[in-house]
Design a protein around this motif. Sequence first.
Motif, PDB file in Angstrom:
ATOM      1  N   SER A   3      72.892 -27.250  46.043  1.00 38.33           N
ATOM      2  CA  SER A   3      71.450 -26.883  46.741  1.00 38.33           C
ATOM      3  C   SER A   3      70.343 -27.720  46.115  1.00 38.33           C
ATOM      4  CB  SER A   3      71.330 -25.087  46.385  1.00 38.33           C
ATOM      5  OG  SER A   3      72.404 -24.685  46.883  1.00 38.33           O
ATOM      6  N   LEU A   4      70.478 -27.932  44.522  1.00 41.04           N
ATOM      7  CA  LEU A   4      69.436 -28.470  44.084  1.00 41.04           C
ATOM      8  C   LEU A   4      69.414 -30.068  44.628  1.00 41.04           C
ATOM      9  CD1 LEU A   4      69.990 -27.609  40.313  1.00 41.04           C
ATOM     10  CD2 LEU A   4      68.063 -26.854  41.977  1.00 41.04           C
ATOM     11  N   ALA A   5      70.441 -30.732  44.859  1.00 44.24           N
ATOM     12  CA  ALA A   5      70.423 -32.071  45.702  1.00 44.24           C
ATOM     13  C   ALA A   5      69.733 -31.915  46.970  1.00 44.24           C
ATOM     14  CB  ALA A   5      71.863 -32.591  45.709  1.00 44.24           C
ATOM     15  N   ILE A   6      69.770 -30.893  47.872  1.00 46.55           N
ATOM     16  CA  ILE A   6      69.252 -30.820  49.028  1.00 46.55           C
ATOM     17  C   ILE A   6      67.703 -30.585  48.857  1.00 46.55           C
ATOM     18  CG2 ILE A   6      69.072 -29.189  50.993  1.00 46.55           C
ATOM     19  CD1 ILE A   6      72.012 -28.918  50.976  1.00 46.55           C
ATOM     20  N   VAL A   7      67.402 -29.831  47.740  1.00 46.04           N
ATOM     21  CA  VAL A   7      65.964 -29.504  47.682  1.00 46.04           C
ATOM     22  C   VAL A   7      65.282 -30.852  47.352  1.00 46.04           C
ATOM     23  CG1 VAL A   7      64.218 -28.644  46.109  1.00 46.04           C
ATOM     24  CG2 VAL A   7      66.276 -27.009  47.094  1.00 46.04           C
ATOM     25  N   PHE A   8      66.061 -31.739  46.185  1.00 43.57           N
ATOM     26  CA  PHE A   8      65.459 -33.063  45.860  1.00 43.57           C
ATOM     27  C   PHE A   8      65.476 -33.881  46.968  1.00 43.57           C
ATOM     28  CE2 PHE A   8      66.252 -37.241  44.448  1.00 43.57           C
ATOM     29  CZ  PHE A   8      65.238 -37.211  43.279  1.00 43.57           C
ATOM     30  N   ILE A   9      66.216 -33.897  47.949  1.00 33.54           N
ATOM     31  CA  ILE A   9      66.151 -34.870  49.007  1.00 33.54           C
ATOM     32  C   ILE A   9      64.834 -34.382  50.080  1.00 33.54           C
ATOM     33  CG2 ILE A   9      67.192 -35.701  51.377  1.00 33.54           C
ATOM     34  CD1 ILE A   9      69.811 -35.188  49.698  1.00 33.54           C
ATOM     35  N   TYR A  10      64.769 -33.099  50.345  1.00 28.39           N
ATOM     36  CA  TYR A  10      63.714 -32.670  51.050  1.00 28.39           C
ATOM     37  C   TYR A  10      62.268 -32.972  50.443  1.00 28.39           C
ATOM     38  CZ  TYR A  10      65.880 -30.537  55.156  1.00 28.39           C
ATOM     39  OH  TYR A  10      66.538 -30.508  56.164  1.00 28.39           O
ATOM     40  N   LEU A  11      62.376 -32.698  49.186  1.00 30.23           N
ATOM     41  CA  LEU A  11      61.136 -33.028  48.367  1.00 30.23           C
ATOM     42  C   LEU A  11      60.464 -34.590  48.315  1.00 30.23           C
ATOM     43  CD1 LEU A  11      61.418 -30.718  45.256  1.00 30.23           C
ATOM     44  CD2 LEU A  11      59.849 -30.325  47.246  1.00 30.23           C
ATOM     45  N   PHE A  12      61.623 -35.548  48.400  1.00 21.93           N
ATOM     46  CA  PHE A  12      61.225 -36.893  48.201  1.00 21.93           C
ATOM     47  C   PHE A  12      61.144 -37.693  49.473  1.00 21.93           C
ATOM     48  CE2 PHE A  12      61.768 -35.437  43.772  1.00 21.93           C
ATOM     49  CZ  PHE A  12      60.748 -35.803  43.259  1.00 21.93           C
ATOM     50  N   LEU A  13      61.962 -37.356  50.598  1.00 24.14           N
ATOM     51  CA  LEU A  13      61.847 -38.117  51.534  1.00 24.14           C
ATOM     52  C   LEU A  13      60.783 -38.151  52.259  1.00 24.14           C
ATOM     53  CD1 LEU A  13      65.492 -37.655  53.427  1.00 24.14           C
ATOM     54  CD2 LEU A  13      64.604 -39.437  52.453  1.00 24.14           C
ATOM     55  N   PRO A  14      60.418 -39.309  52.990  1.00 24.09           N
ATOM     56  CA  PRO A  14      58.913 -39.132  53.649  1.00 24.09           C
ATOM     57  C   PRO A  14      58.972 -38.303  54.896  1.00 24.09           C
ATOM     58  CG  PRO A  14      59.583 -41.686  53.356  1.00 24.09           C
ATOM     59  CD  PRO A  14      60.982 -40.425  53.026  1.00 24.09           C
ATOM     60  N   ALA A  15      57.840 -37.529  55.086  1.00 26.25           N
ATOM     61  CA  ALA A  15      57.867 -36.751  56.245  1.00 26.25           C
ATOM     62  C   ALA A  15      58.467 -37.301  57.473  1.00 26.25           C
ATOM     63  CB  ALA A  15      56.658 -36.093  56.262  1.00 26.25           C
ATOM     64  N   SER A  16      58.141 -38.719  57.657  1.00 26.82           N
ATOM     65  CA  SER A  16      58.416 -39.075  59.098  1.00 26.82           C
ATOM     66  C   SER A  16      59.810 -39.015  59.087  1.00 26.82           C
ATOM     67  CB  SER A  16      57.884 -40.669  59.185  1.00 26.82           C
ATOM     68  OG  SER A  16      58.461 -41.330  57.902  1.00 26.82           O
ATOM     69  N   ALA A  17      60.677 -39.229  58.193  1.00 24.71           N
ATOM     70  CA  ALA A  17      62.069 -39.081  58.073  1.00 24.71           C
ATOM     71  C   ALA A  17      62.756 -37.810  58.523  1.00 24.71           C
ATOM     72  CB  ALA A  17      62.530 -39.810  56.793  1.00 24.71           C
ATOM     73  N   LEU A  18      61.934 -36.672  58.170  1.00 25.88           N
ATOM     74  CA  LEU A  18      62.459 -35.389  58.291  1.00 25.88           C
ATOM     75  C   LEU A  18      62.074 -35.018  59.828  1.00 25.88           C
ATOM     76  CD1 LEU A  18      61.219 -33.962  54.987  1.00 25.88           C
ATOM     77  CD2 LEU A  18      63.538 -34.916  55.728  1.00 25.88           C
ATOM     78  N   ALA A  19      61.014 -35.485  60.449  1.00 23.24           N
ATOM     79  CA  ALA A  19      60.523 -35.138  61.651  1.00 23.24           C
ATOM     80  C   ALA A  19      61.437 -35.615  62.532  1.00 23.24           C
ATOM     81  CB  ALA A  19      59.165 -35.593  62.147  1.00 23.24           C
ATOM     82  N   GLN A  20      61.873 -34.832  63.651  1.00 26.02           N
ATOM     83  CA  GLN A  20      62.485 -35.113  64.837  1.00 26.02           C
ATOM     84  C   GLN A  20      61.779 -36.190  65.578  1.00 26.02           C
ATOM     85  OE1 GLN A  20      65.199 -33.824  65.732  1.00 26.02           O
ATOM     86  NE2 GLN A  20      65.825 -32.476  63.822  1.00 26.02           N
ATOM     87  N   SER A  21      62.418 -37.204  65.743  1.00 28.98           N
ATOM     88  CA  SER A  21      61.981 -38.545  66.739  1.00 28.98           C
ATOM     89  C   SER A  21      62.988 -38.790  67.598  1.00 28.98           C
ATOM     90  CB  SER A  21      61.456 -39.487  65.662  1.00 28.98           C
ATOM     91  OG  SER A  21      62.729 -40.171  65.061  1.00 28.98           O
ATOM     92  N   ALA A  22      62.495 -39.856  68.588  1.00 24.69           N
ATOM     93  CA  ALA A  22      63.448 -40.352  69.448  1.00 24.69           C
ATOM     94  C   ALA A  22      62.832 -41.587  70.053  1.00 24.69           C
ATOM     95  CB  ALA A  22      63.453 -39.229  70.573  1.00 24.69           C
ATOM     96  N   THR A  23      63.573 -42.085  70.839  1.00 28.85           N
ATOM     97  CA  THR A  23      63.019 -43.426  71.653  1.00 28.85           C
ATOM     98  C   THR A  23      62.650 -43.113  72.933  1.00 28.85           C
ATOM     99  OG1 THR A  23      64.683 -44.745  70.178  1.00 28.85           O
ATOM    100  CG2 THR A  23      63.889 -45.537  72.182  1.00 28.85           C
ATOM    101  N   VAL A  24      61.752 -43.808  73.296  1.00 31.88           N
ATOM    102  CA  VAL A  24      61.204 -43.713  74.674  1.00 31.88           C
ATOM    103  C   VAL A  24      61.435 -45.053  75.344  1.00 31.88           C
ATOM    104  CG1 VAL A  24      59.201 -43.119  76.144  1.00 31.88           C
ATOM    105  CG2 VAL A  24      59.657 -41.739  74.347  1.00 31.88           C
ATOM    106  N   SER A  25      61.876 -45.017  76.437  1.00 29.58           N
ATOM    107  CA  SER A  25      62.108 -46.641  76.998  1.00 29.58           C
ATOM    108  C   SER A  25      62.161 -46.339  78.482  1.00 29.58           C
ATOM    109  CB  SER A  25      63.637 -47.268  76.597  1.00 29.58           C
ATOM    110  OG  SER A  25      64.645 -46.232  77.178  1.00 29.58           O
ATOM    111  N   GLY A  26      61.924 -47.547  79.298  1.00 27.29           N
ATOM    112  CA  GLY A  26      61.859 -47.674  80.719  1.00 27.29           C
ATOM    113  C   GLY A  26      61.745 -48.947  81.130  1.00 27.29           C
ATOM    114  N   THR A  27      61.369 -49.105  82.513  1.00 25.77           N
ATOM    115  CA  THR A  27      61.261 -50.491  83.097  1.00 25.77           C
ATOM    116  C   THR A  27      59.824 -50.522  83.988  1.00 25.77           C
ATOM    117  OG1 THR A  27      63.862 -50.867  83.222  1.00 25.77           O
ATOM    118  CG2 THR A  27      62.453 -52.064  84.668  1.00 25.77           C
ATOM    119  N   ILE A  28      59.385 -51.689  84.184  1.00 29.30           N
ATOM    120  CA  ILE A  28      58.284 -51.907  84.795  1.00 29.30           C
ATOM    121  C   ILE A  28      58.743 -52.971  85.949  1.00 29.30           C
ATOM    122  CG2 ILE A  28      56.120 -52.728  84.938  1.00 29.30           C
ATOM    123  CD1 ILE A  28      56.297 -50.488  82.921  1.00 29.30           C
TER     124      ILE A  28
END
Length: 816
Positions: A3-28
């Motif tokens: 549990s301490l390790a998980i807390v440590f990771i959440y404290l020090f990882l950048p917020a962008s790495a925690l946020a849900q993100s995706a790839t948007v792609s398409g064709t013109i």
Amino acid sequence: MRSLAIVFIYLFLPASALAQSATVSGTIADTSGAVVPGATVVLTGPGGQTTVSDAQGGYSFRNVAQGTYQITATLPGFAPVTRNDVNVASANVEVPRLTLAIGALGETVVVSASRIDTALVDAPATMSVVTSDTLATTPAQNYADLLRGVPGVNAIQTSARDVNLTSRQATSTLSNSQLVLVDGRSVYLDFFGLVLWDFVPANLGDVKQIEVIRGPASAVWGANALTGVVNIITKSPREQKGTNVVLSAGGFSRDAGSGVGKGAGAVFGANATFADAPNSIWSYRVSAGYFNSDAFPRPTGRIPVIADPRIPGATVGGALYPADGPGAPGTAFQNRGTSQPKFDMRVDQEISGGRITYAGGVAGSQGIIHTGIGPFDIQKGSYIGYGKVNYTKGALKVNAFANLVSAEAPNLLLVNPATGQPLQLNFSTQTFDVEAGDAVRFGSRQVVSFGGNVRRNNFDITIAPSAENRTEIGGYAQDEIFLDPVRLTIGGRVDKFGNLSDPVFSPRIAAVVTVAPSQTVRASFNRAFRSPSVINNYLSTQIVAPTDLSGLAPLLPPPLQPLVAQPFPLVVNAVGSKIPINGAPQQELTEESLTAYEVAYTASIMRTTATAAFYVNDLDHNINFVQLPPNLDPYTAANPPPGWPLPPAILALLAQRGIFLPRTAFTYLNLGPVREKGIELSVDHRFAAGVSAFANYSWQAKPSVIDSATPFPAEELALPPTNRFNIGASFDVRRLLGSGSVQYTDKAFWSDVLTSPYHGFTDAYTMVNGTFGVKWMQGRVTTLVKATNLLNSDIQQHVFGDILKRTIIGEVRIAY
């Protein structure tokens, strides 16, 4: 422990790495279903990004946060396409195909009219756009060649390096009423307001489009946008990824004037650009170039003596053109070619839906610039350097830049009486500018834009040794109200200059009425201004004015008569408004102002854009370099001219007869009002992707002096070409590209160089220009032949300017 390790990771990882993100792609793709590479694709939303479609028409945005987004695809020659319902959750998103349809020119998005994105058809000012399609096929070798085809723009070239342009009035040497910008950064030289176009550090291949406001624009751009604006907008690094090299060489005829028997002149140049986007955050571009041209031929013989078209019974002309070569001062100068190195770099950083741009560059110049007191020769090593930082996010823009200029230029005709050497113009100026602007939408029917800037100018100028540094501050606001079918624009700007006692207000009112789908009628009122420059205020120099004293011979004893057989080199002062004359202060210069009334029509139907405009411009307090009455500050028996060959008492006898030799002969004055009016018509049609044609016509009336207590002196009027006509077509399809155009310009009358014996008309001329090119190796190599003045006519665009003959250039473009 786990549990301490998980807390440590959440404290020090950048917020962008925690946020849900995706790839948007398409064709013109286009309407035929073919994929479209090179389209700019913008993702707008919680985390905006920009990219360019690849060779297969594909695009992708990585690390896109959750939210609802808008995607817009643009490509010159096509109408923009937008999709508003792109929802991003945790999974990747494949956007349905975006289809670009061929668009009319009126659908082009411009930023110069209001400093916010506006469709050309809806702009509150009359505008023209030179697109990247035109830039790819133009035979133009400089900005005068390029912009001469714009209705209402009078563009002239007077030497291998010297070009000037003005909208809706006569152009002149040292034209200083047209604001010129590169990506919103002003490039005019603050000490006089003029533009040295070869100091613009951008290769034509780096330019996305050029926006031209044909009319006053001080309501948003401030001083110097008196007659219009030229905004050169460059491509972002993402829009031109890869390496582009352009090599050109050719020659021009010199079989005219002083060039007879000298053979053809040579022209060559090289440009290289490298751009890359290593990730979704950073992109950069580095470009460099060089251009060199031999001197053009000079006119020879005598300027024709003609009846003055402005003053009944008077004549102008009669002076001999200075010889092209060595000779006595004032009678000859060696014409010069030009060499122009330049370097530019730009780095873009995408950040939190916005973009920071870091840019800098330097451009050098060498060659002749023509002025009211004769030609100056800009020396090798003269340069303008700049650095800037911009932040943009939607309509929010914060910019800071510095322009640093240093140049040395001896006059080729005038001698400094104190040294016996050529009159020297050395100038070093530093300009620092910080500005910010934004726009806020209120509901669906109102957009308010606002902003301001602070500018600091430091001057060191040899012909204005007492020049004071200057601070300028200004702010603008504009309200656009949508009352279907009327789009009402009300705005204004207030500027305060250190050399003006009162602030200056520049209002704008425009009503754009949609009379039918994609058809608008606009009625507008604008007021613009130009502040007196530091030269207007602080010029302080001496020049030699050869003066004919032979009329005194009958009054002199025979031993003295030979002393007046030759012109006497009279030393006279030329001063700015803040330099006292004969110990007395001069009247303060006020700002030059232009009040404009205009009615215009724009239609953008299917693939055709047509425009018509009628304008009336009233120019008041025009700042002119004028000759003073000789008795205002005359030489006297107690203070004779340097080198005076006669007894000083002769000066007293002359004064009794009302004849005076001026000690101070020239200064700058505000002149009375003048009215300009004209009509402009244009049509542009897109036949297919890469294939278009255009035609335009401009009519300018002879300027008329408006009655006032201080009327504009008729002898100071210049007369622009009454009729101008342009027609042309261009194509860029498969392996072939090219263009052809015909430009007609009526005769014009010039009165801005030296004295009336050097004033006169230039003949009407027709220029036939063309380009033809072939693409090789899947478009990676393109070879072209470019030609201007194919008929090899003798064209003189200013009565004191060089002669332009046929120019043929071979060009190779390499892209990989």
